[in-house]
Design a protein around this motif. Structure first.
Motif, PDB file in Angstrom:
ATOM      1  N   THR A  61       9.425   8.358  -7.814  1.00 40.23           N
ATOM      2  CA  THR A  61       8.585   8.046  -6.661  1.00 40.23           C
ATOM      3  C   THR A  61       7.636   6.908  -7.000  1.00 40.23           C
ATOM      4  O   THR A  61       7.450   5.974  -6.203  1.00 40.23           O
ATOM      5  CB  THR A  61       7.797   9.298  -6.221  1.00 40.23           C
ATOM      6  OG1 THR A  61       8.725  10.325  -5.882  1.00 40.23           O
ATOM      7  CG2 THR A  61       6.911   9.001  -5.031  1.00 40.23           C
ATOM      8  N   VAL A  62       7.026   6.967  -8.181  1.00 46.86           N
ATOM      9  CA  VAL A  62       6.113   5.902  -8.613  1.00 46.86           C
ATOM     10  C   VAL A  62       6.864   4.585  -8.748  1.00 46.86           C
ATOM     11  O   VAL A  62       6.381   3.535  -8.295  1.00 46.86           O
ATOM     12  CB  VAL A  62       5.435   6.284  -9.952  1.00 46.86           C
ATOM     13  CG1 VAL A  62       4.708   5.094 -10.551  1.00 46.86           C
ATOM     14  CG2 VAL A  62       4.482   7.448  -9.739  1.00 46.86           C
ATOM     15  N   ILE A  63       8.049   4.606  -9.332  1.00 45.03           N
ATOM     16  CA  ILE A  63       8.841   3.377  -9.482  1.00 45.03           C
ATOM     17  C   ILE A  63       9.218   2.825  -8.120  1.00 45.03           C
ATOM     18  O   ILE A  63       9.118   1.604  -7.880  1.00 45.03           O
ATOM     19  CB  ILE A  63      10.095   3.654 -10.340  1.00 45.03           C
ATOM     20  CG1 ILE A  63       9.692   3.945 -11.786  1.00 45.03           C
ATOM     21  CG2 ILE A  63      11.071   2.499 -10.279  1.00 45.03           C
ATOM     22  CD1 ILE A  63      10.831   4.424 -12.667  1.00 45.03           C
ATOM     23  N   LYS A  64       9.621   3.684  -7.197  1.00 47.81           N
ATOM     24  CA  LYS A  64      10.005   3.247  -5.851  1.00 47.81           C
ATOM     25  C   LYS A  64       8.814   2.579  -5.150  1.00 47.81           C
ATOM     26  O   LYS A  64       8.956   1.503  -4.561  1.00 47.81           O
ATOM     27  CB  LYS A  64      10.494   4.446  -5.039  1.00 47.81           C
ATOM     28  CG  LYS A  64      10.931   4.103  -3.632  1.00 47.81           C
ATOM     29  CD  LYS A  64      11.406   5.352  -2.910  1.00 47.81           C
ATOM     30  CE  LYS A  64      11.733   5.052  -1.466  1.00 47.81           C
ATOM     31  NZ  LYS A  64      12.149   6.265  -0.752  1.00 47.81           N
ATOM     32  N   LYS A  65       7.634   3.209  -5.235  1.00 47.00           N
ATOM     33  CA  LYS A  65       6.453   2.627  -4.598  1.00 47.00           C
ATOM     34  C   LYS A  65       6.082   1.306  -5.245  1.00 47.00           C
ATOM     35  O   LYS A  65       5.682   0.354  -4.575  1.00 47.00           O
ATOM     36  CB  LYS A  65       5.283   3.606  -4.659  1.00 47.00           C
ATOM     37  CG  LYS A  65       5.445   4.768  -3.725  1.00 47.00           C
ATOM     38  CD  LYS A  65       4.248   5.688  -3.737  1.00 47.00           C
ATOM     39  CE  LYS A  65       4.483   6.838  -2.754  1.00 47.00           C
ATOM     40  NZ  LYS A  65       3.370   7.757  -2.695  1.00 47.00           N
ATOM     41  N   HIS A  66       6.201   1.219  -6.554  1.00 44.92           N
ATOM     42  CA  HIS A  66       5.901  -0.021  -7.268  1.00 44.92           C
ATOM     43  C   HIS A  66       6.842  -1.137  -6.822  1.00 44.92           C
ATOM     44  O   HIS A  66       6.410  -2.277  -6.599  1.00 44.92           O
ATOM     45  CB  HIS A  66       6.003   0.201  -8.786  1.00 44.92           C
ATOM     46  CG  HIS A  66       5.743  -1.015  -9.590  1.00 44.92           C
ATOM     47  ND1 HIS A  66       4.478  -1.532  -9.746  1.00 44.92           N
ATOM     48  CD2 HIS A  66       6.575  -1.829 -10.284  1.00 44.92           C
ATOM     49  CE1 HIS A  66       4.551  -2.620 -10.498  1.00 44.92           C
ATOM     50  NE2 HIS A  66       5.835  -2.802 -10.835  1.00 44.92           N
ATOM     51  N   LEU A  67       8.128  -0.808  -6.692  1.00 43.94           N
ATOM     52  CA  LEU A  67       9.115  -1.806  -6.250  1.00 43.94           C
ATOM     53  C   LEU A  67       8.854  -2.241  -4.807  1.00 43.94           C
ATOM     54  O   LEU A  67       8.997  -3.426  -4.473  1.00 43.94           O
ATOM     55  CB  LEU A  67      10.531  -1.262  -6.383  1.00 43.94           C
ATOM     56  CG  LEU A  67      11.053  -1.074  -7.816  1.00 43.94           C
ATOM     57  CD1 LEU A  67      12.401  -0.387  -7.799  1.00 43.94           C
ATOM     58  CD2 LEU A  67      11.122  -2.404  -8.545  1.00 43.94           C
ATOM     59  N   GLN A  68       8.427  -1.318  -3.942  1.00 41.19           N
ATOM     60  CA  GLN A  68       8.129  -1.655  -2.557  1.00 41.19           C
ATOM     61  C   GLN A  68       6.908  -2.561  -2.465  1.00 41.19           C
ATOM     62  O   GLN A  68       6.874  -3.474  -1.625  1.00 41.19           O
ATOM     63  CB  GLN A  68       7.898  -0.377  -1.738  1.00 41.19           C
ATOM     64  CG  GLN A  68       9.167   0.406  -1.463  1.00 41.19           C
ATOM     65  CD  GLN A  68       8.890   1.738  -0.779  1.00 41.19           C
ATOM     66  OE1 GLN A  68       7.763   2.216  -0.732  1.00 41.19           O
ATOM     67  NE2 GLN A  68       9.961   2.376  -0.264  1.00 41.19           N
ATOM     68  N   LEU A  69       5.923  -2.341  -3.311  1.00 41.42           N
ATOM     69  CA  LEU A  69       4.707  -3.167  -3.288  1.00 41.42           C
ATOM     70  C   LEU A  69       4.968  -4.575  -3.809  1.00 41.42           C
ATOM     71  O   LEU A  69       4.278  -5.512  -3.416  1.00 41.42           O
ATOM     72  CB  LEU A  69       3.601  -2.510  -4.105  1.00 41.42           C
ATOM     73  CG  LEU A  69       2.999  -1.247  -3.521  1.00 41.42           C
ATOM     74  CD1 LEU A  69       2.021  -0.619  -4.503  1.00 41.42           C
ATOM     75  CD2 LEU A  69       2.317  -1.533  -2.191  1.00 41.42           C
ATOM     76  N   ASN A  70       5.941  -4.734  -4.683  1.00 41.19           N
ATOM     77  CA  ASN A  70       6.206  -6.028  -5.294  1.00 41.19           C
ATOM     78  C   ASN A  70       7.266  -6.824  -4.553  1.00 41.19           C
ATOM     79  O   ASN A  70       7.709  -7.856  -5.037  1.00 41.19           O
ATOM     80  CB  ASN A  70       6.642  -5.843  -6.759  1.00 41.19           C
ATOM     81  CG  ASN A  70       5.480  -5.426  -7.612  1.00 41.19           C
ATOM     82  OD1 ASN A  70       4.324  -5.735  -7.326  1.00 41.19           O
ATOM     83  ND2 ASN A  70       5.765  -4.704  -8.670  1.00 41.19           N
ATOM     84  N   ARG A  71       7.646  -6.434  -3.362  1.00 39.67           N
ATOM     85  CA  ARG A  71       8.636  -7.193  -2.595  1.00 39.67           C
ATOM     86  C   ARG A  71       8.025  -8.387  -1.958  1.00 39.67           C
ATOM     87  O   ARG A  71       7.027  -8.639  -1.558  1.00 39.67           O
ATOM     88  CB  ARG A  71       9.270  -6.330  -1.522  1.00 39.67           C
ATOM     89  CG  ARG A  71      10.306  -5.432  -2.112  1.00 39.67           C
ATOM     90  CD  ARG A  71      11.040  -4.744  -1.016  1.00 39.67           C
ATOM     91  NE  ARG A  71      12.106  -3.952  -1.632  1.00 39.67           N
ATOM     92  CZ  ARG A  71      12.921  -3.212  -0.964  1.00 39.67           C
ATOM     93  NH1 ARG A  71      12.855  -3.142   0.335  1.00 39.67           N
ATOM     94  NH2 ARG A  71      13.847  -2.524  -1.569  1.00 39.67           N
TER      95      ARG A  71
END
Length: 71
Positions: A61-71
């Motif tokens: 979940t943390v990785i997914k949110k991190h990837l979404q923020l860095n788009r």
């Protein structure tokens, strides 16, 4: 055979039967104990797997949110 020999033989047979029964009882008790231990170990492993699943789900979940923020 004398009377004493017959008595000693009967006692020997009875003793051997009692030893056999005691051994079988002990063997069953040990087997039951081992099965109980195996079940407890399996429950412990299941708990560890549930903990690992929760940890992994949180990490993903943390990785997914991190990837979404860095788009």
């Amino acid at each position: 055979m004398t009377r004493d020999n017959v008595i000693n033989y009967a006692i020997s047979e009875q003793t051997q039967q009692q030893i056999k029964e005691n051994f079988e009882t002990l063997h069953k008790a040990i087997q039951h104990y081992n099965e109980k231990q195996e079940i407890e170990i399996l429950y412990c492993l299941v708990d560890k797997l549930v903990d690992f699943y929760s940890w992994l789900k949180g990490l993903l979940t943390v990785i997914k949110k991190h990837l979404q923020l860095n788009r």
